[in-house]
Design an enzyme around this catalytic site. Structure first.
Site, PDB file in Angstrom:
ATOM      1  N   SER A 177       0.859  -1.187   0.000  1.00  0.00           N
ATOM      2  CA  SER A 177       0.000   0.000   0.000  1.00  0.00           C
ATOM      3  C   SER A 177       0.894   1.235   0.000  1.00  0.00           C
ATOM      4  O   SER A 177       1.690   1.409  -0.913  1.00  0.00           O
ATOM      5  CB  SER A 177      -0.955  -0.019   1.192  1.00  0.00           C
ATOM      6  OG  SER A 177      -1.849   1.072   1.135  1.00  0.00           O
ATOM      7  N   THR A 178       0.817   2.079   1.020  1.00  0.00           N
ATOM      8  CA  THR A 178       1.580   3.320   1.047  1.00  0.00           C
ATOM      9  C   THR A 178       3.077   3.055   0.896  1.00  0.00           C
ATOM     10  O   THR A 178       3.659   2.294   1.657  1.00  0.00           O
ATOM     11  CB  THR A 178       1.322   4.063   2.372  1.00  0.00           C
ATOM     12  OG1 THR A 178      -0.079   4.154   2.590  1.00  0.00           O
ATOM     13  CG2 THR A 178       1.934   5.449   2.341  1.00  0.00           C
ATOM     14  N   HIS A 203      -2.537  -1.054  -3.392  1.00  0.00           N
ATOM     15  CA  HIS A 203      -3.590  -0.056  -3.227  1.00  0.00           C
ATOM     16  C   HIS A 203      -3.211   1.177  -4.045  1.00  0.00           C
ATOM     17  O   HIS A 203      -2.248   1.868  -3.728  1.00  0.00           O
ATOM     18  CB  HIS A 203      -3.734   0.345  -1.755  1.00  0.00           C
ATOM     19  CG  HIS A 203      -4.105  -0.794  -0.862  1.00  0.00           C
ATOM     20  ND1 HIS A 203      -3.969  -0.726   0.513  1.00  0.00           N
ATOM     21  CD2 HIS A 203      -4.629  -2.012  -1.122  1.00  0.00           C
ATOM     22  CE1 HIS A 203      -4.385  -1.871   1.054  1.00  0.00           C
ATOM     23  NE2 HIS A 203      -4.780  -2.669   0.081  1.00  0.00           N
ATOM     24  N   MET A 296       0.036   1.097   5.019  1.00  0.00           N
ATOM     25  CA  MET A 296      -0.742   1.462   6.207  1.00  0.00           C
ATOM     26  C   MET A 296      -1.825   0.421   6.461  1.00  0.00           C
ATOM     27  O   MET A 296      -2.395  -0.128   5.518  1.00  0.00           O
ATOM     28  CB  MET A 296      -1.382   2.830   5.984  1.00  0.00           C
ATOM     29  CG  MET A 296      -2.114   3.391   7.175  1.00  0.00           C
ATOM     30  SD  MET A 296      -1.001   3.971   8.476  1.00  0.00           S
ATOM     31  CE  MET A 296      -0.214   5.366   7.647  1.00  0.00           C
ATOM     32  N   ASP A 299      -4.165  -4.850   5.886  1.00  0.00           N
ATOM     33  CA  ASP A 299      -4.542  -5.669   4.742  1.00  0.00           C
ATOM     34  C   ASP A 299      -3.376  -6.563   4.339  1.00  0.00           C
ATOM     35  O   ASP A 299      -2.237  -6.106   4.219  1.00  0.00           O
ATOM     36  CB  ASP A 299      -4.938  -4.772   3.565  1.00  0.00           C
ATOM     37  CG  ASP A 299      -5.469  -5.571   2.374  1.00  0.00           C
ATOM     38  OD1 ASP A 299      -6.058  -6.645   2.598  1.00  0.00           O
ATOM     39  OD2 ASP A 299      -5.306  -5.099   1.237  1.00  0.00           O
TER      40      ASP A 299
END
Length: 357
Positions: A177-178, A203, A296, A299
Site C-alpha cells: 500500500s503506502t 492499493h 498502512m 490488509d
C-alpha cells in the site's frame, strides 16, 4: 510531526497541519473545505504556485503538503524534487485523470511523494463524499510516514533469522500500500526474465494502475501487465491488479489463471491483498512465495498467515526500509511471516537465492 507546531483537536488528539498547493482557486477552496471536515486536520494555508508554497512552508511548517502536478512558473514534479532534496516532508500529489497525469503522478511517487490522489471528474463535483474521505485518509496516512529514508544493500540487515532453503517457488504473490509503488518497482526490477509468474495487489487509484503496470514493464526484465478479466499466468510475467478490482488466482486443469472482479471491498480495499493472498493459498499452496511490503493498516496480514499455513514461503518487509510498517508489522504480529527482511533482499529471497553468510 513537530510537537511545537501541532494543533490539537477538541478531543485532545494531534492535528495534522496541511498546506494545499494548487493553481486553481476553486480547487484550493474545495480541498481546504474537504480536509477541514476532519477534526484531526488543520489546513494552515494555501498556495497558488511553488514559489508561494516555498515561503509558506518556511513560515507555517506544515506536516503534509498536497501538491498539484501541473502549475505555472514551476511544475509540481520539479518542485517536489527540489523539496525532497532541501526539506523532505510528506507530500500527497493531486493529479488529473489523464494518461499524462497518471504518468507524472507515478514519477512523483518515484521522486518521494507518499501517495497520489486523482482530481475529481468535473461532473462528479456535486457529490464529493467519497473523494473527501479518500483525500483525508491519505493526508492522515502521509503524516505518519517516514520521508527521505531509503535502505540500500550497504545498510545493516534486519533479518530475524538466516535465509531459509525453501522449495522451488512456482508463483510469487506481492501486496503493498503506502510506499508500495517504489517497493514493488525495486522487487520486480531485480527479478530475472525467467522468474515465476508474479501476481500483485497494490492499493492505488484506478486512474493510475495501468500507468503503474506500464512503468514496471518498461524497467523490468519480465513482462508486466494490467491483469485482465481472465488470463493464464505465464513464466516471466507479472500481473498487476487494476485499481478498483480484486485480483484472484485459481486453477483450471493443470494451469493457473487469474481473474479480476468488482465484488465488495474487503477491509475498505479493492484490490485487497487478503483476497489475493487467500486465493493463492487455496490454489497454489506450498508452491507459492509471498511478500507483504510497506503499507498502512493490516490488509494482507491475514492472507499471509493463510499462505504460511498452506505451506508457502512468506516474507514481510522490515521496518527500517518501509515507508509505513503497518501491513508487514501486522503480519509479523499475527505470525504470518516466516521471515522479515530489508527491501533490497526481497527478490532474492522469493527466488530462494537469499542465503547470507
Amino acid at each position: 510531526m513537530k510537537p511545537d507546531t501541532v494543533f490539537h483537536s477538541a478531543s485532545g488528539g494531534p492535528r495534522v497541519r496541511v498546506l494545499v498547493v494548487d493553481d486553481s482557486a476553486l480547487m484550493r477552496q474545495m480541498m481546504s473545505e474537504l480536509l477541514s471536515v476532519d477534526p484531526h486536520i488543520d489546513v494552515v494555508g494555501t498556495a497558488a504556485d511553488p514559489f508561494i508554497a516555498r515561503d509558506k512552508i518556511k513560515r507555517l511548517e506544515p506536516d503534509v503538503l498536497t501538491l498539484d502536478v501541473e502549475m505555472p512558473r514551476m511544475d509540481g514534479l520539479s518542485f517536489l524534487r527540489n523539496l525532497m532534496r532541501l526539506r523532505p516532508m510528506p507530500v500527497v500529489m493531486v493529479s488529473s485523470l489523464t494518461a499524462r497525469g497518471a504518468a507524472v503522478a507515478l514519477e512523483a511517487l518515484a521522486a518521494g511523494a507518499i501517495d497520489c490522489v486523482a482530481k475529481p471528474e468535473p461532473d462528479a463535483c456535486g457529490d464529493l463524499t467519497a473523494y473527501g474521505e479518500e483525500l483525508r485518509s491519505k493526508v492522515r496516512q502521509a503524516a505518519l510516514t517516514h520521508v527521505g529514508r531509503r535502505v540500500t544493500s550497504s545498510d545493516e540487515s534486519a533479518l530475524t533469522a538466516p535465509a531459509l532453503r525453501h522449495r522451488d517457488i512456482r508463483m510469487i504473490a506481492i501486496g503493498a500500500s503506502t510506499g508500495g509503488t517504489n517497493a514493488i518497482f525495486d522487487v520486480l526490477t531485480a527479478l530475472p526474465g525467467d522468474a515465476p509468474p508474479v501476481v500483485i495487489a497494490q492499493h492505488i487509484p484506478a486512474a493510475f494502475s495501468a500507468a503503474f503496470a506500464q512503468r514496471l514493464d518498461r524497467n523490468s526484465a519480465i513482462t508486466v501487465m494490467h491483469a485482465g478479466l481472465d488470463q493464464p499466468l505465464l513464466q516471466g510475467h507479472a500481473y498487476v491488479a487494476p485499481g478498483g478490482r480484486h485480483l484472484r488466482v485459481y486453477r483450471r486443469g493443470l494451469a493457473w489463471h487469474c481473474r479480476t472482479d468488482t465484488e465488495p471491498a474487503v477491509g475498505g480495499h479493492r484490490p485487497s491483498v487478503d483476497v489475493l493472498f487467500e486465493s493463492v493459498a487455496k490454489h497454489v499452496g506450498g508452491m507459492a512465495g509471498a511478500a507483504l511490503l510497506t503499507g498502512m493498516g493490516s490488509d494482507g496480514a491475514r492472507g499471509l498467515l493463510a499462505l504460511r499455513e498452506a505451506g508457502a514461503y512468506t516474507l514481510a518487509q522490515d521496518q527500517p526500509s518501509s515507508v509505513v510498517w503497518g501491513m508487514p508489522g501486522a503480519a509479523v504480529a499475527l505470525g504470518g511471516a516466516q521471515q522479515v527482511a530489508p527491501l533490497h533482499e526481497v527478490a532474492a529471497r522469493l527466488l530462494g537465492r537469499g542465503e547470507l553468510p
